[in-house]
Motif scaffolding. Sequence first.
Motif, PDB file in Angstrom:
ATOM      1  N   GLY A 178      -3.778  -9.430 -11.397  1.00 41.93           N
ATOM      2  CA  GLY A 178      -3.452 -10.306 -12.520  1.00 41.93           C
ATOM      3  C   GLY A 178      -3.284  -9.541 -13.827  1.00 41.93           C
ATOM      4  O   GLY A 178      -2.426  -9.874 -14.638  1.00 41.93           O
ATOM      5  N   HIS A 179      -4.093  -8.478 -14.028  1.00 42.39           N
ATOM      6  CA  HIS A 179      -3.965  -7.681 -15.251  1.00 42.39           C
ATOM      7  C   HIS A 179      -2.585  -7.026 -15.319  1.00 42.39           C
ATOM      8  O   HIS A 179      -1.988  -6.926 -16.390  1.00 42.39           O
ATOM      9  N   ALA A 180      -2.099  -6.564 -14.147  1.00 42.86           N
ATOM     10  CA  ALA A 180      -0.765  -5.945 -14.112  1.00 42.86           C
ATOM     11  C   ALA A 180       0.311  -7.010 -14.317  1.00 42.86           C
ATOM     12  O   ALA A 180       1.325  -6.762 -14.968  1.00 42.86           O
ATOM     13  N   TYR A 181       0.078  -8.211 -13.774  1.00 37.89           N
ATOM     14  CA  TYR A 181       1.008  -9.321 -13.961  1.00 37.89           C
ATOM     15  C   TYR A 181       1.191  -9.585 -15.456  1.00 37.89           C
ATOM     16  O   TYR A 181       2.300  -9.622 -15.968  1.00 37.89           O
ATOM     17  N   ASP A 182       0.070  -9.716 -16.144  1.00 38.53           N
ATOM     18  CA  ASP A 182       0.122 -10.000 -17.582  1.00 38.53           C
ATOM     19  C   ASP A 182       0.807  -8.864 -18.343  1.00 38.53           C
ATOM     20  O   ASP A 182       1.638  -9.108 -19.214  1.00 38.53           O
ATOM     21  N   TYR A 198       2.042 -14.068  -4.388  1.00 37.60           N
ATOM     22  CA  TYR A 198       1.379 -12.831  -3.958  1.00 37.60           C
ATOM     23  C   TYR A 198       0.848 -12.965  -2.530  1.00 37.60           C
ATOM     24  O   TYR A 198       1.047 -12.097  -1.692  1.00 37.60           O
ATOM     25  N   GLU A 199       0.186 -14.083  -2.270  1.00 36.49           N
ATOM     26  CA  GLU A 199      -0.454 -14.226  -0.966  1.00 36.49           C
ATOM     27  C   GLU A 199       0.575 -14.409   0.145  1.00 36.49           C
ATOM     28  O   GLU A 199       0.367 -13.971   1.277  1.00 36.49           O
ATOM     29  N   GLU A 200       1.727 -15.025  -0.184  1.00 37.65           N
ATOM     30  CA  GLU A 200       2.768 -15.157   0.827  1.00 37.65           C
ATOM     31  C   GLU A 200       3.425 -13.814   1.120  1.00 37.65           C
ATOM     32  O   GLU A 200       3.737 -13.493   2.263  1.00 37.65           O
ATOM     33  N   LYS A 201       3.628 -13.026   0.065  1.00 30.91           N
ATOM     34  CA  LYS A 201       4.334 -11.753   0.229  1.00 30.91           C
ATOM     35  C   LYS A 201       3.465 -10.701   0.904  1.00 30.91           C
ATOM     36  O   LYS A 201       3.918  -9.982   1.788  1.00 30.91           O
ATOM     37  N   TYR A 202       2.208 -10.610   0.506  1.00 33.64           N
ATOM     38  CA  TYR A 202       1.374  -9.505   0.989  1.00 33.64           C
ATOM     39  C   TYR A 202       0.301  -9.930   1.994  1.00 33.64           C
ATOM     40  O   TYR A 202      -0.425  -9.084   2.515  1.00 33.64           O
ATOM     41  N   LYS A 255       1.316  -3.645  -6.220  1.00 31.33           N
ATOM     42  CA  LYS A 255       2.010  -4.688  -5.450  1.00 31.33           C
ATOM     43  C   LYS A 255       2.518  -5.787  -6.376  1.00 31.33           C
ATOM     44  O   LYS A 255       3.644  -6.271  -6.232  1.00 31.33           O
ATOM     45  N   THR A 256       1.667  -6.180  -7.324  1.00 33.14           N
ATOM     46  CA  THR A 256       2.059  -7.232  -8.257  1.00 33.14           C
ATOM     47  C   THR A 256       3.269  -6.816  -9.083  1.00 33.14           C
ATOM     48  O   THR A 256       4.233  -7.578  -9.225  1.00 33.14           O
TER      49      THR A 256
END
Lengths: 386, 301
Positions: A317-321, A304-308, A53-54
């Motif tokens: 967060g690991h994928a974000y980075d 993230y919290e608004e979208k999902y 998702k991220t």
Amino acid sequence: MSKLNSKWMGLFCLSMLLLMLISGCAKEKKTYKVGAIFAITGSASWLGEPEKKTAEMIKEEINAAGGINGHLLDLIIEDTVGDETKTVNAVNKLIEKDKVLAIIGPSRSGTTMAIVPIVEKAEVPLVSCAAAEAIVSPVAERHWVFKTPQKDTDAVIRIYEHMQDKEIAKIAIITGTTGFGDQGRKQLKKYAEKMEITIVADETYGPGDTDMTPQLIKIKGTNAQAIVNWSIVPAQSIVPKNMRQLGMTIPLYQSHGFGNIKYAAAAGEAGEGIIFPAGRLLVADVLPEDHPQKTVLTEYKKAYEEKYREPVSTFGGHAYDALKLVIVALQQAGPDRAKIRDELENIKGFVGTGGIFNFSPEDHSGLTKEAFEMLTVKEGNFTLTE
Amino acid sequence: MLGLVALPMVMRNPYYLGIMVFMGIYSLISIGLSLLMGYAGQISLGHAAFFAIGAYTSGILTTKAHLSPLPAFLAAIVLTACIAFLIGIPTLRLKGHYLAMATLGFGQIVYVALNASVDFTGGPSGFGEIPRIALGNFVVESQLSRYCLVWALVIIVLLFSLNLIHSRVGRALRSIHSSELAANAMGVNTSKYKIQVFVLSAIYASIAGSLYAHFVTFISPGSFDLEFSILLVTMVVVGGMANVWGALLGTVLLTLLPEFLRGFKDYDILIYGSTLLLIMIFMPEGLFGLVKKLRTVHGKT
């Protein structure tokens, strides 16, 4: 005859038109292809789902803003199901068929280890979202491999430092027999002596176990001053519950795998007071305004919290980075795998969700123990320990 | 068979060849399993364990004892055969559900043992850096060389199995499948034949396991769980139990389908599941049953 001729003429015109269209497209900038492999389904989907998702969210953001130096980002996401064979196939597809410039993921350490030889041979930069240190060491044999999660050893060191402050010297460890639990157990035992901590009990349980009472009764019979539980879901919620049922009041430490508020909720009342190391994402709201990570963390959390409509987790967060690092490298290097790798290795002071990354030829993990903060559960929320 | 030789000439992409390599590895196991299930009528839900024993024996002997792959490969076969023999004696006395349960239990025991003996197997984290197979100076590393090696073995195993089926042993096995009691009465030593075919199918799985270990160069218990045992049985059943070619067909379908469905993103599992369901509902004899039916229809016209 004339009918046939007109048909051929029509076809000719059409093909000319198509050709023109294609050549017209070619003048536009080519997309940058990046592969992403996560355990979206299967037993590790609690990792892969927020990661996927991220990554999708970042892709939309970056393309809405005009892409990378004008090139749109084409993110090709594949599911590993947390399985090594499937991961190998997925990576081969990304490299050989899609010809991606770089790959982010996989979610698990085991699946990452299975593809390290492949990316090393194919010379494709990989930024893993899994934690095990063997992923990036020895660094001489991991020329093309980087990772974003904080190190297990740093988590252990932070826990032991916290114990030293509280004058805890005798502890019991209880770990799950998963790759993650097993790595934690190794590091806990390795650093205990160095940091003057004695392990008086060393218990394990299977990943599917639903009750840890027998192991905890054994621990109760020792003079342990605290317990460290190192596992992934759902054991992280079961251990505190079982402890409460047994009337055990010694402090419970958990690993950075506890980084999702859902797990604290699952433990309920028994989860109160659990201490664990984690990145600052979970306490973004209570961080001081001048903290360097404050903006990145609050913006990611909010988006993230608004979208999902679900709470953010450190795993996303690991994928974000990982994806942001690849984008930074792409901006500098352009579509060249070797140059992207060189850029990744030279990234300094990159502010991510996991911490501030400083890569070098000797360090492909980029984070120090300062990336961790010691958190605790207070009234059902995560907060900083005093 | 000609198609097999021609295939890599048409299909140069290492990704496709890589899928074919896994398909070959799975075929080795499913051929053995089809001998056991389709011909001898004995179900096994523990074949992932033999695959694991092959993989771990090869892996440990080559990395920790520094043996070269070939002797390690043979050692794996001998070890698997011994274990299968010992397990086979008591379990093959059981029938139906009980046999399924006993083999399932065996699979779980091996799985737990691999996880628990951390010093020996690397535990849940597994272990890597298993050397590749080398024939003299030639290292089997490219997908093409792997493809050639694994499918050469598949052809050998297939020919051996077909020979076996058409021999006295094959007839004896089929008689066990139809009625064990009748076979016994006709003077067929049923328990001997059952154990033999069980050991043979375990050896096939062990060969596949050794290849897997040297190809992927990293193994962890996760690849050898119950789910994998079930996948193997599904391959045989979907293809058509009553025939070795059916098992091969099922393996081809179940290896290609997930790769083909990658394009469907989140819906892949849904399509995968319903495809299997439809096959089972409308082709109770599996894919091979359909092939047979088509052939007879074609023959009539």
